[in-house]
Motif scaffolding. Structure first.
Motif, short mmCIF file in Angstrom:
data_model
loop_
_atom_site.label_atom_id
_atom_site.label_comp_id
_atom_site.label_asym_id
_atom_site.label_seq_id
_atom_site.Cartn_x
_atom_site.Cartn_y
_atom_site.Cartn_z
N TYR A 152 0.81 -1.22 0.00
CA TYR A 152 0.00 0.00 0.00
C TYR A 152 0.84 1.27 0.00
N TYR A 153 2.16 1.10 -0.20
CA TYR A 153 2.98 2.30 -0.28
C TYR A 153 2.76 2.99 -1.62
N LEU A 154 2.69 4.32 -1.56
CA LEU A 154 2.65 5.11 -2.78
C LEU A 154 3.76 6.14 -2.66
N LYS A 155 4.93 5.73 -3.15
CA LYS A 155 6.13 6.53 -2.96
C LYS A 155 6.08 7.83 -3.76
N PHE A 156 6.56 8.92 -3.16
CA PHE A 156 6.81 10.13 -3.94
C PHE A 156 8.18 10.67 -3.55
N THR A 157 8.74 11.51 -4.41
CA THR A 157 10.12 11.93 -4.18
C THR A 157 10.24 13.45 -4.29
N ASP A 158 11.33 13.91 -3.73
CA ASP A 158 11.68 15.32 -3.80
C ASP A 158 13.21 15.32 -3.76
N SER A 159 13.81 16.49 -3.69
CA SER A 159 15.26 16.48 -3.54
C SER A 159 15.70 17.71 -2.76
N TRP A 160 16.90 17.60 -2.23
CA TRP A 160 17.50 18.70 -1.47
C TRP A 160 18.99 18.72 -1.81
N ARG A 161 19.46 19.82 -2.33
CA ARG A 161 20.86 19.95 -2.78
C ARG A 161 21.28 18.75 -3.64
N GLY A 162 20.37 18.29 -4.46
CA GLY A 162 20.68 17.17 -5.35
C GLY A 162 20.55 15.81 -4.69
N MET A 163 20.27 15.79 -3.40
CA MET A 163 20.12 14.51 -2.68
C MET A 163 18.66 14.07 -2.74
N PRO A 164 18.42 12.77 -2.99
CA PRO A 164 17.03 12.32 -3.05
C PRO A 164 16.34 12.38 -1.68
N LEU A 165 15.10 12.83 -1.71
CA LEU A 165 14.21 12.70 -0.55
C LEU A 165 13.11 11.74 -0.99
N TRP A 166 13.01 10.61 -0.27
CA TRP A 166 12.05 9.59 -0.67
C TRP A 166 11.05 9.38 0.45
N TYR A 167 9.79 9.42 0.07
CA TYR A 167 8.73 9.28 1.06
C TYR A 167 7.84 8.11 0.70
N TYR A 168 7.52 7.32 1.72
CA TYR A 168 6.69 6.13 1.52
C TYR A 168 5.45 6.20 2.41
N PRO A 169 4.44 6.97 2.01
CA PRO A 169 3.18 6.95 2.77
C PRO A 169 2.29 5.81 2.29
N PHE A 170 1.35 5.41 3.13
CA PHE A 170 0.31 4.52 2.64
C PHE A 170 -0.55 5.31 1.66
N THR A 171 -1.17 4.61 0.73
CA THR A 171 -1.92 5.29 -0.34
C THR A 171 -2.87 6.35 0.22
N TYR A 172 -3.60 5.98 1.28
CA TYR A 172 -4.62 6.89 1.80
C TYR A 172 -4.02 8.11 2.50
N ASP A 173 -2.72 8.06 2.80
CA ASP A 173 -2.08 9.17 3.52
C ASP A 173 -1.15 10.00 2.63
N THR A 174 -1.16 9.71 1.34
CA THR A 174 -0.19 10.36 0.46
C THR A 174 -0.30 11.88 0.49
N ALA A 175 -1.53 12.37 0.36
CA ALA A 175 -1.70 13.83 0.34
C ALA A 175 -1.26 14.44 1.66
N ASP A 176 -1.58 13.76 2.75
CA ASP A 176 -1.21 14.27 4.07
C ASP A 176 0.30 14.32 4.24
#
Ligand code: ZN
Length: 608
Positions: free
Chosen positions: A192-216
């Motif tokens: 049920y993970y729906l991963k989304f990503t971002d970055s900081w100074r070129g470093m990956p930021l990876w987030y693994y919320p459950f699908t229902y919590d993705t927006a939060d």
């Protein structure tokens, strides 16, 4: 780590080798909730060992063990395993095992989640993978291969090197090139993970919320780049900048916990709200990447180095986003939480009882201790101390004396007194104070009396800021307190209207204004004592006045009737002994009462 073995040996650490590397190659099957695979331990052993020991939960079955490639005999007792054979200096163990872990790695409807820091113990890493389970020995690097059913995503430490698809199964290959403590090794996997990503100074930021919590979670982590900037500016760059940072949602134990797994924090569902309400919890866990992960407390008696630090980082981040008022409101909340725990269980921050390891004394008072150290050292030295501490122990482990040494190195003199009273002893100062002033012609003399009245705690040495305010003018000063009762005098050019003790709240304390010396030194306070009791003939008593003034002394019987009018009129400041003739009163219980403009005091005595 170089030098570690020597350091550990000198501290009688029961360990005969230095862990260099962990490999965890597991198939994790959520259908029957089992794991099977291989754990690899590479170590350095000097001195020709004929066996090597490690830990693995007794619930797990060991199928075989290889020592440097050859099948080796082993024996088990409880969670400890001994592998027999000649152990080369550089050795490799491969442990083939399977089973259902009794702790450390948990399965539920949402997937599987590791948590080595269970509420009931702090060494659950070995319950799911073979390791030498002690903070004091971090591996220098680690590799992980987690094979899971297709559809599962897997979050873990370090960098995701590759994902290999094998039909119904997938293998996620992760690795870290940085030292890592056992309890910070983590894996979370979910359908049920729906991963989304971002970055900081070129470093990956990876987030693994459950699908229902993705927006939060998307909302909640908006400030993570700012947090990384801020903590990097205070403590030096994010330690794992060549890898990544992220949060993986977890719903173990009701989802109420958060764990600072290295580069991939486990964030309990409870904290993912989408309204930024728990921003400081996100900051707390991120700050652990410096304090806990990069510099790890060598053993749990030193847990303050992890949790007191991360808790103060909450206050620091609050200061960053909302200024001093926001920081102070966090500190005020911390203070009250600590007082609530301390009121029923008082113990020092160092080596807290196991059931209070994750409690308010370690976390909240722990944050206050850093706040006070900042007050003592000043901002520049205080933050330099963190950098010095990081430089000395980054990638390794540390003890409270190590941090003290780093702070003293910057401060330029001993802080033994500070650590002794705040870390190794319990409690906090409770101040009673009063003050008076006299017009001495050409100005005013202000006298401040301060008493420390705390029980089951040391007398504290601390600098205290004092504010003296008149109608229009204000005067600031800092005094050092270090005795039960103390007297401070200022010459001020205005008539004081207000005297405030530590008005900026730098010191963890309680303060009470009182003119009455209940249990205090007498000087400067109103005080009444019976010196002989029971008594016949004459009653000896003493009273103290804070300054010259009117008073009355009367004796009452237990029915409240006046039995004797002792004295009424003007008296001088200071302590006076008196002898009162009571030979005309019959046997019984009486009350001596003092009345004054500073208050009233009553003392019982018996005539026989
Ligand atoms: Zn923490």
């Amino acid at each position: 780590m170089i030098g570690l073995l020597i350091a550990l040996t000198s501290q009688a650490f029961p360990h005969s080798y230095d862990v260099r590397f962990y490999g965890i190659y597991l198939t994790i099957d959520p259908a029957p909730d089992t794991i099977f695979g291989v754990g690899e331990i590479r170590g350095f052993a000097s001195g020709g060992l004929d066996s090597v020991d490690f830990h693995l939960g007794a619930a797990l079955t060991i199928d075989s063990v290889r020592l440097n490639g050859s099948v080796a005999g082993f024996s088990r007792r409880g969670d400890t395993v001994w592998v027999h054979g000649t152990v080369p200096e550089d050795f490799a163990l491969h442990v083939f095992y399977h089973g259902h872990p009794s702790a450390g790695l948990y399965f539920n409807y949402w997937g599987f989640f590791s948590a080595c820091l269970s509420p009931n113990g702090v060494k659950d890493a070995h319950q799911w993978y073979p390791c030498y389970d002690h903070n004091g020995d971090k591996a220098d690097s680690a590799r992980f291969a987690y094979t899971v059913p297709k559809g599962y995503d897997v979050a873990a430490n370090g960098i995701l090197d590759s994902v290999v698809d094998m039909g119904d199964w997938k293998t996620y290959y992760w690795s870290t090139r940085h030292p890592i403590a056992n309890y910070l090794v983590a894996v979370s996997g979910s359908n049920y993970y729906l991963k989304f990503t971002d970055s900081w100074r070129g470093m990956p930021l990876w987030y693994y919320p459950f699908t229902y919590d993705t927006a939060d979670m998307r909302n909640d982590v908006q400030q993570v780049p700012d947090m990384l900037d801020y903590f990097s500016s205070l403590f030096g760059d994010y330690p794992f900048i060549d890898e990544k940072f992220g949060y993986a949602e977890s719903n173990l134990w009701g989802g109420g916990f958060a764990l600072e797994h290295q580069t991939m924090v486990a964030m309990g569902t409870y904290w993912v709200t989408g309204n930024g309400l728990n921003i400081l919890t996100y900051a707390h866990e991120l700050s652990h990447q410096w304090w806990g992960d990069w510099v790890t407390c060598q053993d749990w008696p030193h847990v303050w180095l992890n949790e007191g630090f991360a808790s103060y980082c909450e206050a620091l981040y609050a200061e960053h986003i909302g200024g001093v008022p926001k920081r102070d409101s966090v500190m005020e909340k911390f203070k009250n939480l600590y007082f609530s725990e301390d009121s029923h269980d008082r113990f020092p921050i160092y080596n807290p009882p196991m059931n209070f390891m994750w409690g308010y004394t370690v976390y909240k008072k722990g944050a206050w201790v850093l706040h006070m150290l900042r007050w003592v050292m000043g901002d520049e030295s205080f933050f330099s101390a963190f950098k010095a501490y990081r430089n000395a122990h980054g990638g390794g482990t540390a003890t409270i004396p190590d941090f003290q040494a780093a702070a003293e190195g910057v401060y330029g003199s001993s802080l033994e007194w500070f650590f002794k009273e705040w870390i190794y002893e319990a409690g906090y100062p409770e101040f009673n104070y009063n003050w008076f002033f006299r017009d001495d012609g050409g100005g005013y003399q202000l006298v401040l009396y301060l008493s420390q009245v705390q029980q089951n705690a040391p007398v504290f040495t601390m600098p205290l800021e004092i504010m003296i305010a008149g109608q229009t003018d204000t005067l600031w000063d800092t005094v050092w307190v270090n005795e039960r009762g103390e007297r401070f005098v200022w010459k001020v050019p205005f008539a004081p209207a207000t005297v405030a003790i530590d008005p900026h709240n730098w010191v963890l304390k309680k303060v009470r204004y009182t003119a009455v010396a209940e249990g205090l030194g007498e000087e400067g306070f109103l005080c009444l004592k019976i010196l002989t009791n029971p008594v016949r003939g004459r009653l000896s008593a003493s009273y103290s006045l804070p300054e010259d003034g009117e008073l009355s002394l009367m004796v009452y019987d237990v029915a409240g009737r006046v039995a004797l009018n002792v004295f009424s009129g003007q008296a001088n400041a200071g302590t006076h002994e008196i002898s009162i003739p009571v030979d005309r009163l019959g046997p019984g219980v009486y009350i001596l009462r003092l009345r004054s403009r500073w208050g009233s005091l009553s003392r019982k005595f018996t005539i026989y």
